[in-house]
Motif scaffolding. Structure first.
Motif, PDB file in Angstrom:
ATOM      1  N   GLN A  53       0.854  -1.373   0.182  1.00 43.41           N
ATOM      2  CA  GLN A  53       0.185   0.017  -0.023  1.00 43.41           C
ATOM      3  C   GLN A  53       0.637   1.865  -0.236  1.00 43.41           C
ATOM      4  O   GLN A  53       0.475   2.232  -0.633  1.00 43.41           O
ATOM      5  CB  GLN A  53      -0.595  -0.171   1.176  1.00 43.41           C
ATOM      6  CG  GLN A  53      -1.895   1.100   1.401  1.00 43.41           C
ATOM      7  CD  GLN A  53      -2.573   0.925   2.375  1.00 43.41           C
ATOM      8  OE1 GLN A  53      -2.454   0.161   3.473  1.00 43.41           O
ATOM      9  NE2 GLN A  53      -3.561   2.031   2.581  1.00 43.41           N
ATOM     10  N   ARG A  54       1.564   0.985   0.597  1.00 42.41           N
ATOM     11  CA  ARG A  54       2.867   2.439   0.699  1.00 42.41           C
ATOM     12  C   ARG A  54       3.503   2.548   0.100  1.00 42.41           C
ATOM     13  O   ARG A  54       3.572   3.919  -0.910  1.00 42.41           O
ATOM     14  CB  ARG A  54       3.906   2.266   2.132  1.00 42.41           C
ATOM     15  CG  ARG A  54       3.131   2.267   3.770  1.00 42.41           C
ATOM     16  CD  ARG A  54       3.888   2.276   4.608  1.00 42.41           C
ATOM     17  NE  ARG A  54       3.357   2.062   5.855  1.00 42.41           N
ATOM     18  CZ  ARG A  54       4.070   2.740   6.927  1.00 42.41           C
ATOM     19  NH1 ARG A  54       5.339   3.245   6.499  1.00 42.41           N
ATOM     20  NH2 ARG A  54       3.137   2.773   8.056  1.00 42.41           N
ATOM     21  N   LEU A  55       4.138   2.069  -1.408  1.00 46.89           N
ATOM     22  CA  LEU A  55       5.005   1.752  -2.481  1.00 46.89           C
ATOM     23  C   LEU A  55       3.804   2.062  -3.013  1.00 46.89           C
ATOM     24  O   LEU A  55       3.960   3.346  -4.168  1.00 46.89           O
ATOM     25  CB  LEU A  55       5.003   0.377  -2.520  1.00 46.89           C
ATOM     26  CG  LEU A  55       5.858   0.115  -4.558  1.00 46.89           C
ATOM     27  CD1 LEU A  55       6.970   1.115  -4.177  1.00 46.89           C
ATOM     28  CD2 LEU A  55       6.465  -1.701  -4.380  1.00 46.89           C
ATOM     29  N   PHE A  56       2.135   1.773  -3.020  1.00 47.65           N
ATOM     30  CA  PHE A  56       1.639   1.695  -4.498  1.00 47.65           C
ATOM     31  C   PHE A  56       1.441   3.548  -4.096  1.00 47.65           C
ATOM     32  O   PHE A  56       1.408   4.324  -5.312  1.00 47.65           O
ATOM     33  CB  PHE A  56       0.516   1.090  -4.242  1.00 47.65           C
ATOM     34  CG  PHE A  56      -0.495   2.047  -5.188  1.00 47.65           C
ATOM     35  CD1 PHE A  56      -0.492   0.844  -6.803  1.00 47.65           C
ATOM     36  CD2 PHE A  56      -1.406   2.117  -4.722  1.00 47.65           C
ATOM     37  CE1 PHE A  56      -1.491   1.795  -7.628  1.00 47.65           C
ATOM     38  CE2 PHE A  56      -2.878   2.466  -5.945  1.00 47.65           C
ATOM     39  CZ  PHE A  56      -1.882   2.053  -7.472  1.00 47.65           C
ATOM     40  N   SER A  57       0.785   4.390  -2.802  1.00 50.68           N
ATOM     41  CA  SER A  57       0.590   5.338  -2.585  1.00 50.68           C
ATOM     42  C   SER A  57       2.062   6.307  -3.014  1.00 50.68           C
ATOM     43  O   SER A  57       1.171   7.972  -3.259  1.00 50.68           O
ATOM     44  CB  SER A  57       0.592   4.985  -0.735  1.00 50.68           C
ATOM     45  OG  SER A  57      -0.642   4.353  -0.692  1.00 50.68           O
ATOM     46  N   LYS A  58       2.888   5.816  -3.100  1.00 50.83           N
ATOM     47  CA  LYS A  58       4.318   6.186  -3.913  1.00 50.83           C
ATOM     48  C   LYS A  58       4.202   6.647  -4.828  1.00 50.83           C
ATOM     49  O   LYS A  58       4.032   8.117  -5.756  1.00 50.83           O
ATOM     50  CB  LYS A  58       5.601   6.244  -3.288  1.00 50.83           C
ATOM     51  CG  LYS A  58       6.489   6.619  -1.957  1.00 50.83           C
ATOM     52  CD  LYS A  58       7.768   4.774  -1.532  1.00 50.83           C
ATOM     53  CE  LYS A  58       8.164   5.546  -0.313  1.00 50.83           C
ATOM     54  NZ  LYS A  58       8.211   7.023  -0.362  1.00 50.83           N
ATOM     55  N   LEU A  59       3.147   6.118  -5.918  1.00 53.60           N
ATOM     56  CA  LEU A  59       3.395   5.951  -7.533  1.00 53.60           C
ATOM     57  C   LEU A  59       1.949   6.526  -7.339  1.00 53.60           C
ATOM     58  O   LEU A  59       2.366   7.786  -9.007  1.00 53.60           O
ATOM     59  CB  LEU A  59       3.497   4.307  -7.931  1.00 53.60           C
ATOM     60  CG  LEU A  59       4.383   3.562  -8.154  1.00 53.60           C
ATOM     61  CD1 LEU A  59       4.494   2.439  -8.343  1.00 53.60           C
ATOM     62  CD2 LEU A  59       5.960   4.585  -8.265  1.00 53.60           C
TER      63      LEU A  59
END
Length: 667
Positions: free
Chosen positions: A99-105
């Protein structure tokens, strides 16, 4: 935009539109306070003091700013900011990471109806928490007083805000109850089912507290109850969490248990803060609590998409347990008496003998016509099964020691009762044990390889290593004319990782009860029999970490070089014991015709390779071990001075066991 312009715009907008609550002006206000460098606390302090001075000089702007801030907060839902920001969510570790990785994108959608969402827009710089925390509480207190949040006009909004805080308290209480009923916690602390659970009792107390507080909000003549009885129940919940952590030190821990304990700690801490905020009867006390909460929320919001922060918070107990296991293994790599020192020498000699044959097998595999994957598979199998054989035979690979002994030293550093003199003696014993292990590995790896090379020549009439191959092997050991030292650093990283893997699987074997679960397999009992099954499962339980660490270490050593060839990257590994064996093969391949200066230069390169192996592995392992314990080299300077003084006064003790030490141990 200047401060006067911002405040004038707020005044104009509020006079024009009494319900004005756009956060754009608030963002500009924070942007004025924000220093150019996030760590410039002095500039941030000066900006805040200038802000206070302007408000004190213009009561109209002070009044309109106060009303504007109240409308920004009260026109939106406050609960989620207080219950979600800074508290680990209920999704798993990997789910949270994705979720955090996707939120960066792709940043999540901002809902203007929630204070939590606009809070991230106001403090939108990723390093805002640095200067917000750097500014002293006294300065923030002056800011709050300058705005005038204790005036009679603002007290009319107290009921609205108090109800939002009460709702947040109720949500947090339900979460604490839910965590207390989790099967993971019950499994690690079965006594929780035998007695009345404080996790349930605190929720009853919270519900009663909320009812009483809301009655007081409606009628201030009613006596208001405090939360002292709830504090007692929260302390009991924390006591159970502490007991579970102590149990985990013996029985192991999982990422899910770590996450639950972290979530429990965070929820209790936030609940306690909100209760203190509502119970505070002095303006100064409530301002202090509010300042602390503001700093906490800004820090958490800035780091909400940080993968590093997720790793740090969710795996701290697990990393401590892994390094603790490695530290216990490290005790076996430290010798105290002359007998133990000699045992270490014999153990290292045995490993050197096996490495000589492993180096020969790798050279033979290198003559095959295979794709990089084929070479990686064969090399990995050679390394992995060879290292596992070394462990099964109770031999010692010297470079495996630093990853274990670093955790042992970190444990000593973390012990507040550990005296520096005692720590110096521990380091001396570690160095002495490491030295003799290296001597043992090299001392038999080179003669074994040399004997194999000439035996091969005697049997087949040709050298195992051609002159061209010999030159190539020598070039690989050139410390300055090749990438030998960077490749040695890569091997050091692999050694460090293998130490972590060993600790992880030791923890896994204990926490998951792998030996007992294996003994439940009926088909395995039929094949091995009851007694043999017990012996094998006990061995697996005691040695799973070491076997797994050696296995994966072999895979890393065998595949990294082929990975580099496949992608055209200049990466490979250099290991001191294998390098010494390769030197012996090269010497035999050149019919022993090697100039003395080339031999000395190559041996010097082997020594440097070993130093890089050990230094990189030890440094990384020490760093992780210290961070997992939240310890540091507080007395690093004094420790280094004592070590130098110890080396001057007793150089021999760094290499050979003292006779007095042996007599003391025998007595």
């Amino acid at each position: 935009m200047s401060l006067d312009t911002i405040l004038a715009e707020i005044n104009l907008s509020l006079n024009t539109t009494p319900s004005f609550n756009d956060v754009r002006c608030l963002r500009s206000l924070i942007a004025f306070m924000r220093p150019q460098r996030s760590d410039d606390a002095q500039r941030a302090t000066d900006n805040l003091r200038a802000f206070c001075y302007v408000l004190q000089q213009n009561p109209v702007w002070q009044k309109t700013l106060r009303e504007y801030l109240v409308q920004v907060i009260t026109s939106r839902k406050l609960v989620h900011l207080l219950t979600d920001t800074g508290i680990t969510l209920n999704n798993g570790f990997w789910g949270a990471g994705a979720q955090r990785l996707f939120s960066k994108l792709l940043p999540p959608l901002v809902n203007d109806d929630y204070v939590r969402d606009i809070f991230g827009q106001i403090f939108d710089h990723p390093k805002d928490y640095v200067w917000v925390n750097a500014v002293t509480d006294e300065v923030w207190h002056d800011v709050i007083r300058a705005i005038g949040f204790r005036t009679q006009r603002v007290r009319y909004t107290h009921a609205t805000l108090a109800n939002e805080v009460l709702n947040a308290i109720q949500v947090l209480s339900y979460r604490i109850t839910n965590i207390g009923l989790e099967a993971e916690l019950v499994r690690n602390y079965p006594e929780i089912e035998k007695f009345e659970s404080p996790f349930l009792r605190q929720n009853d107390g919270i519900n009663e507290y909320i009812v009483r507080y809301r009655e007081w909000l409606m009628d201030h003549h009613i006596k208001r109850d405090d939360a002292k009885h709830i504090e007692v129940l929260l302390e009991q919940c924390e006591d159970i969490a502490s007991r579970i952590r102590r149990t985990a030190a013996v029985a192991g821990v999982s990422v899910s248990l770590t996450r639950l304990l972290l979530r429990l700690d965070q929820s209790i801490a936030r609940l306690r803060t909100l209760l203190q905020l509502l119970d505070s009867r002095q303006p100064q006390t409530s301002i202090g609590i509010g300042t602390k909460l503001l700093k906490e929320l800004v820090t958490a919001d800035n780091k909400r998409h940080s993968l590093r922060e997720l790793m740090k918070t969710n795996t701290e107990l697990l990393s401590l347990q892994v390094t603790e296991r490695a530290g216990k293994s490290g005790e076996h790599y430290v010798t105290n008496t002359r007998a133990e020192w000699l045992d270490m020498l014999y153990s290292a000699l045995g490993a050197g003998f096996i490495v000589g044959f492993m180096a020969m097998i790798k050279i033979l595999f290198g003559t095959l016509a295979l794709a990089p994957f084929g070479f990686a598979l064969l090399y990995s199998a050679n390394y992995s099964f060879g290292f596992m054989l070394v462990h099964v035979l109770h031999f010692t690979i010297a470079t495996k020691q630093p990853a274990m002994t670093a955790a042992l030293i970190a444990k000593a550093l973390d012990d507040s009762k550990q005296k520096l003199d005692e720590l110096v003696e521990l380091i001396v014993r570690v160095f002495r044990s490491q030295f003799i292990a290296i001597i043992g590995n090299i001392g038999l790896a080179m003669p074994t390889a040399f004997a194999i090379a000439w035996a091969w020549h005697g049997i087949y009439g040709e050298h195992l290593v051609s002159p061209e191959k010999a030159q190539y092997l020598l070039h690989e050991l050139d410390p300055f004319g090749s990438l030998a030292l960077p490749h040695a650093a890569i091997a050091g990283i692999c050694l460090f990782l293998s130490g972590l893997i060993s600790g992880y699987y030791d923890n896994k074997a204990s926490y998951s009860n792998i030996p007992a679960r294996l003994r439940q397999l009926k088909w395995l009992r039929k094949i091995l029999g009851e007694q043999r099954l017990f012996q094998i499962t006990e061995y697996i339980g005691n040695n799973l970490g070491a076997l797994a660490g050696n296995f994966f270490f072999g895979i890393m050593l065998g595949s990294i070089g082929q990975f580099g060839k496949f992608f055209g990257l200049p990466i490979d590994i250099r290991h001191i014991t294998f390098s010494s064996a390769n030197f012996a093969f090269a010497l035999a391949g050149m019919d022993n015709h090697m100039s003395w200066h080339l031999a000395v230069y190559t041996l010097f390169g082997i020594i440097l390779i070993g130093m890089v192996n050990l230094t990189v592995s030890f440094s990384l392992a020490m760093l992780v071990a210290l961070r997992s314990r939240r310890a540091s080299f507080g007395n690093g300077g004094n420790l280094i001075r004592l070590l130098m003084k110890r080396f001057v006064s007793g150089t021999r003790d760094f290499f050979l066991p003292a006779k007095e030490q042996e007599k003391t141990a025998e007595s």
